[in-house]
Write a protein that holds these residues in place. Structure first.
Motif, PDB file in Angstrom:
ATOM      1  N   ILE A 207       0.835  -1.204   0.000  1.00 14.49           N
ATOM      2  CA  ILE A 207       0.000   0.000   0.000  1.00 14.49           C
ATOM      3  C   ILE A 207       0.871   1.255   0.000  1.00 14.49           C
ATOM      4  CG2 ILE A 207      -1.596   1.356   1.427  1.00 14.49           C
ATOM      5  CD1 ILE A 207      -2.873  -1.341   2.254  1.00 14.49           C
ATOM      6  N   ASP A 208       1.922   1.244   0.802  1.00 18.93           N
ATOM      7  CA  ASP A 208       2.816   2.404   0.864  1.00 18.93           C
ATOM      8  C   ASP A 208       3.491   2.658  -0.480  1.00 18.93           C
ATOM      9  OD1 ASP A 208       4.126   4.470   2.579  1.00 18.93           O
ATOM     10  OD2 ASP A 208       5.936   3.369   2.043  1.00 18.93           O
ATOM     11  N   GLU A 209       3.799   1.591  -1.193  1.00 19.55           N
ATOM     12  CA  GLU A 209       4.431   1.729  -2.505  1.00 19.55           C
ATOM     13  C   GLU A 209       3.417   2.192  -3.553  1.00 19.55           C
ATOM     14  OE1 GLU A 209       7.342   1.728  -5.415  1.00 19.55           O
ATOM     15  OE2 GLU A 209       7.579   1.515  -3.245  1.00 19.55           O
ATOM     16  N   LEU A 210       2.210   1.652  -3.493  1.00 12.01           N
ATOM     17  CA  LEU A 210       1.206   1.956  -4.513  1.00 12.01           C
ATOM     18  C   LEU A 210       0.719   3.401  -4.469  1.00 12.01           C
ATOM     19  CD1 LEU A 210      -1.025  -1.266  -4.437  1.00 12.01           C
ATOM     20  CD2 LEU A 210       0.559  -0.568  -6.246  1.00 12.01           C
ATOM     21  N   LYS A 211       0.775   4.046  -3.317  1.00 14.49           N
ATOM     22  CA  LYS A 211       0.244   5.411  -3.239  1.00 14.49           C
ATOM     23  C   LYS A 211       1.040   6.400  -4.096  1.00 14.49           C
ATOM     24  CE  LYS A 211       2.576   7.273   0.867  1.00 14.49           C
ATOM     25  NZ  LYS A 211       2.376   7.785   2.242  1.00 14.49           N
ATOM     26  N   LYS A 212       2.222   5.985  -4.554  1.00 16.64           N
ATOM     27  CA  LYS A 212       2.981   6.847  -5.462  1.00 16.64           C
ATOM     28  C   LYS A 212       2.240   7.034  -6.781  1.00 16.64           C
ATOM     29  CE  LYS A 212       7.387   5.202  -3.547  1.00 16.64           C
ATOM     30  NZ  LYS A 212       8.608   4.406  -3.836  1.00 16.64           N
ATOM     31  N   ASN A 213       1.440   6.040  -7.142  1.00 15.43           N
ATOM     32  CA  ASN A 213       0.737   6.080  -8.427  1.00 15.43           C
ATOM     33  C   ASN A 213      -0.778   6.092  -8.315  1.00 15.43           C
ATOM     34  OD1 ASN A 213       3.391   4.117  -8.950  1.00 15.43           O
ATOM     35  ND2 ASN A 213       3.070   5.668 -10.522  1.00 15.43           N
ATOM     36  N   TYR A 214      -1.298   5.775  -7.124  1.00 13.50           N
ATOM     37  CA  TYR A 214      -2.746   5.654  -6.967  1.00 13.50           C
ATOM     38  C   TYR A 214      -3.203   6.370  -5.700  1.00 13.50           C
ATOM     39  CZ  TYR A 214      -1.709   1.770 -10.112  1.00 13.50           C
ATOM     40  OH  TYR A 214      -1.237   1.018 -11.141  1.00 13.50           O
ATOM     41  N   THR A 215      -4.461   6.742  -5.689  1.00 12.19           N
ATOM     42  CA  THR A 215      -5.111   7.212  -4.468  1.00 12.19           C
ATOM     43  C   THR A 215      -5.718   5.989  -3.800  1.00 12.19           C
ATOM     44  OG1 THR A 215      -5.609   9.348  -5.476  1.00 12.19           O
ATOM     45  CG2 THR A 215      -6.920   8.704  -3.548  1.00 12.19           C
ATOM     46  N   ILE A 216      -5.441   5.802  -2.523  1.00  7.57           N
ATOM     47  CA  ILE A 216      -5.920   4.615  -1.819  1.00  7.57           C
ATOM     48  C   ILE A 216      -6.790   5.029  -0.639  1.00  7.57           C
ATOM     49  CG2 ILE A 216      -5.245   2.563  -0.505  1.00  7.57           C
ATOM     50  CD1 ILE A 216      -2.705   2.462  -2.213  1.00  7.57           C
ATOM     51  N   ILE A 217      -7.969   4.425  -0.566  1.00  4.01           N
ATOM     52  CA  ILE A 217      -8.886   4.641   0.555  1.00  4.01           C
ATOM     53  C   ILE A 217      -9.143   3.277   1.182  1.00  4.01           C
ATOM     54  CG2 ILE A 217     -11.104   5.594   1.294  1.00  4.01           C
ATOM     55  CD1 ILE A 217     -11.135   7.176  -1.377  1.00  4.01           C
ATOM     56  N   ILE A 218      -8.836   3.147   2.463  1.00  2.30           N
ATOM     57  CA  ILE A 218      -8.880   1.845   3.107  1.00  2.30           C
ATOM     58  C   ILE A 218      -9.746   1.884   4.356  1.00  2.30           C
ATOM     59  CG2 ILE A 218      -6.659   2.364   4.246  1.00  2.30           C
ATOM     60  CD1 ILE A 218      -6.134  -0.659   4.331  1.00  2.30           C
ATOM     61  N   VAL A 219     -10.619   0.910   4.491  1.00  8.59           N
ATOM     62  CA  VAL A 219     -11.364   0.698   5.730  1.00  8.59           C
ATOM     63  C   VAL A 219     -10.574  -0.278   6.583  1.00  8.59           C
ATOM     64  CG1 VAL A 219     -13.398  -0.444   6.701  1.00  8.59           C
ATOM     65  CG2 VAL A 219     -13.676   1.208   4.858  1.00  8.59           C
ATOM     66  N   THR A 220     -10.376   0.058   7.846  1.00  8.97           N
ATOM     67  CA  THR A 220      -9.677  -0.860   8.741  1.00  8.97           C
ATOM     68  C   THR A 220     -10.216  -0.724  10.162  1.00  8.97           C
ATOM     69  OG1 THR A 220      -7.514  -1.530   9.629  1.00  8.97           O
ATOM     70  CG2 THR A 220      -7.801   0.816   9.143  1.00  8.97           C
ATOM     71  N   HIS A 221     -10.252  -1.863  10.876  1.00  5.07           N
ATOM     72  CA  HIS A 221     -10.575  -1.866  12.302  1.00  5.07           C
ATOM     73  C   HIS A 221      -9.311  -1.798  13.149  1.00  5.07           C
ATOM     74  CE1 HIS A 221     -14.759  -3.374  11.465  1.00  5.07           C
ATOM     75  NE2 HIS A 221     -14.979  -2.643  12.540  1.00  5.07           N
ATOM     76  N   ASN A 222      -8.163  -1.920  12.497  1.00  5.65           N
ATOM     77  CA  ASN A 222      -6.887  -2.024  13.197  1.00  5.65           C
ATOM     78  C   ASN A 222      -6.278  -0.627  13.362  1.00  5.65           C
ATOM     79  OD1 ASN A 222      -4.080  -2.401  13.747  1.00  5.65           O
ATOM     80  ND2 ASN A 222      -4.229  -4.505  12.990  1.00  5.65           N
ATOM     81  N   MET A 223      -6.310  -0.115  14.592  1.00  3.11           N
ATOM     82  CA  MET A 223      -5.812   1.235  14.826  1.00  3.11           C
ATOM     83  C   MET A 223      -4.317   1.337  14.547  1.00  3.11           C
ATOM     84  SD  MET A 223      -8.406   3.024  15.585  1.00  3.11           S
ATOM     85  CE  MET A 223      -9.120   1.937  14.349  1.00  3.11           C
ATOM     86  N   GLN A 224      -3.566   0.284  14.892  1.00  2.00           N
ATOM     87  CA  GLN A 224      -2.126   0.295  14.631  1.00  2.00           C
ATOM     88  C   GLN A 224      -1.860   0.334  13.130  1.00  2.00           C
ATOM     89  OE1 GLN A 224      -3.594  -1.911  16.799  1.00  2.00           O
ATOM     90  NE2 GLN A 224      -2.959  -0.812  18.644  1.00  2.00           N
ATOM     91  N   GLN A 225      -2.650  -0.400  12.379  1.00  2.00           N
ATOM     92  CA  GLN A 225      -2.492  -0.397  10.934  1.00  2.00           C
ATOM     93  C   GLN A 225      -2.803   0.979  10.351  1.00  2.00           C
ATOM     94  OE1 GLN A 225      -5.328  -2.516   8.087  1.00  2.00           O
ATOM     95  NE2 GLN A 225      -3.496  -3.802   7.976  1.00  2.00           N
ATOM     96  N   ALA A 226      -3.888   1.580  10.789  1.00  2.00           N
ATOM     97  CA  ALA A 226      -4.227   2.926  10.320  1.00  2.00           C
ATOM     98  C   ALA A 226      -3.086   3.889  10.619  1.00  2.00           C
ATOM     99  CB  ALA A 226      -5.522   3.409  10.977  1.00  2.00           C
ATOM    100  N   GLY A 227      -2.500   3.776  11.813  1.00  2.00           N
ATOM    101  CA  GLY A 227      -1.400   4.654  12.189  1.00  2.00           C
ATOM    102  C   GLY A 227      -0.159   4.430  11.356  1.00  2.00           C
ATOM    103  N   ARG A 228       0.067   3.180  10.940  1.00  2.00           N
ATOM    104  CA  ARG A 228       1.277   2.857  10.170  1.00  2.00           C
ATOM    105  C   ARG A 228       1.181   3.296   8.721  1.00  2.00           C
ATOM    106  NH1 ARG A 228       1.020  -2.186  13.150  1.00  2.00           N
ATOM    107  NH2 ARG A 228      -0.123  -3.121  11.418  1.00  2.00           N
ATOM    108  N   ILE A 229       0.029   3.102   8.090  1.00  2.11           N
ATOM    109  CA  ILE A 229      -0.006   3.207   6.629  1.00  2.11           C
ATOM    110  C   ILE A 229      -0.704   4.447   6.088  1.00  2.11           C
ATOM    111  CG2 ILE A 229       0.071   0.701   6.397  1.00  2.11           C
ATOM    112  CD1 ILE A 229      -2.908   0.824   5.599  1.00  2.11           C
ATOM    113  N   SER A 230      -1.525   5.127   6.895  1.00  2.00           N
ATOM    114  CA  SER A 230      -2.349   6.191   6.318  1.00  2.00           C
ATOM    115  C   SER A 230      -1.755   7.572   6.530  1.00  2.00           C
ATOM    116  CB  SER A 230      -3.771   6.140   6.893  1.00  2.00           C
ATOM    117  OG  SER A 230      -3.775   6.476   8.265  1.00  2.00           O
ATOM    118  N   ASP A 231      -2.034   8.449   5.584  1.00  2.00           N
ATOM    119  CA  ASP A 231      -1.656   9.857   5.680  1.00  2.00           C
ATOM    120  C   ASP A 231      -2.753  10.658   6.370  1.00  2.00           C
ATOM    121  OD1 ASP A 231       0.816   9.703   3.953  1.00  2.00           O
ATOM    122  OD2 ASP A 231      -0.689   8.955   2.551  1.00  2.00           O
ATOM    123  N   LYS A 232      -4.002  10.292   6.077  1.00  2.00           N
ATOM    124  CA  LYS A 232      -5.150  10.941   6.695  1.00  2.00           C
ATOM    125  C   LYS A 232      -6.097   9.873   7.229  1.00  2.00           C
ATOM    126  CE  LYS A 232      -5.435  15.455   4.533  1.00  2.00           C
ATOM    127  NZ  LYS A 232      -5.523  16.118   5.849  1.00  2.00           N
TER     128      LYS A 232
END
Length: 273
Positions: A207-232
């Motif tokens: 996901i971190d690599e793909l955002k260079k070329n794509y807009t990514i919107i992700i639903v997650t229940h994992n707060m740690q995951q949201a903190g690791r991978i998301s910009d907003k």
């Protein structure tokens, strides 16, 4: 669904995302299933080439919101949508807009891996072929598998049935399949929730690599995951009528370190949800 009413123009709660920066913008969007309102008056702008996490307790409408962005909810007869979703200057709910074209340009990766019952090779070739892409399919397959860090693992078994891959490999194949038809936006509905920690790490790195070329919107229940991978991050909960609403939307680091809403703080800290 209640009769639609005329709405005044409303400002979009954009979380400091300018119109020029926005890949897609929702304006006063409500979603109904028969008479039940699942989403209530949501306005939000998603930044281009970034990862936005949508978090919130079960039943707050996260997946419904995601499926509204590429008209997947159209497939549910009882569903009706109010408001506008703007993508490249057009409201995708305008009757003149082809929903199939929208789904090609706004791809979707689901919670459980769902490869086609075909070979690894044809999982990527077939969507491109039916969408009329005239390309070198060998090059397309290799490129998509390279971009999802799967090529080295499967290059010697491309004609093997995709169901023989592990769960994590199947999910990366589904992501490779989604980018084969050149989308601008990729929606992900808890893409790692059924995976082991190692496979989850692979998906997060991807996901971190793909955002260079794509807009990514992700639903997650994992707060740690949201903190690791998301910009907003957008935090949803339900109002008194049990319809989903946005409580807070901001840079992820800011929200997690200094939430502006007590309900956001309670959810992030694990006191409810």
């Amino acid at each position: 669904m209640p009769e639609q009413k005329k709405r005044n123009n409303r400002s979009v709660a954009n979380g400091t995302v300018s119109t020029k920066e926005a890949a897609i913008t929702l304006n006063a969007v409500s979603v109904y299933f028969d008479t039940f309102k699942a989403i209530d008056n949501i306005s939000i702008a998603f930044r281009k080439h970034s990862v936005t996490a949508i978090i919130g307790p079960s039943g707050c409408g996260k997946s419904t919101l995601l499926r509204t962005i590429n008209r997947m909810n159209d497939m549910i007869p009882s569903c009706a949508v109010e408001g506008e979703v703007y993508f490249e200057g057009r409201n995708i709910y305008d009757p003149r807009v082809d929903p199939v074209e929208i789904r090609r340009r706004i791809g979707m990766v689901f919670q459980k891996p769902n490869p086609f019952p075909k070979s690894i090779y044809n999982n990527i070739k077939w969507p491109a072929q039916i969408n009329g892409l005239e390309v070198n399919y060998d090059e397309l397959v290799e490129r998509c598998l390279q971009r999802t860090a799967l090529w080295d693992e499967v290059k010697d078994k491309l004609h093997q049935n995709a169901f023989r891959l592990s769960g994590g490999q199947q999910q990366r194949l589904c992501i490779a399949r989604s980018i084969a038809i050149n989308p601008e936006i990729i929606l992900m509905d808890e893409p790692a929730s059924s995976l082991d920690p190692v496979s989850t790490a692979h998906i997060e790195e991807l996901i971190d690599e793909l955002k260079k070329n794509y807009t990514i919107i992700i639903v997650t229940h994992n707060m740690q995951q949201a903190g690791r991978i998301s910009d907003k991050t957008a935090f949803l909960t339900v109002n008194s009528q049990q319809a989903g609403k946005i409580v807070e939307y901001s840079d992820t680091r800011k929200m997690f370190l200094n939430p502006q809403n007590k309900e956001t703080e309670a959810y992030i800290s694990g006191r409810f949800g």
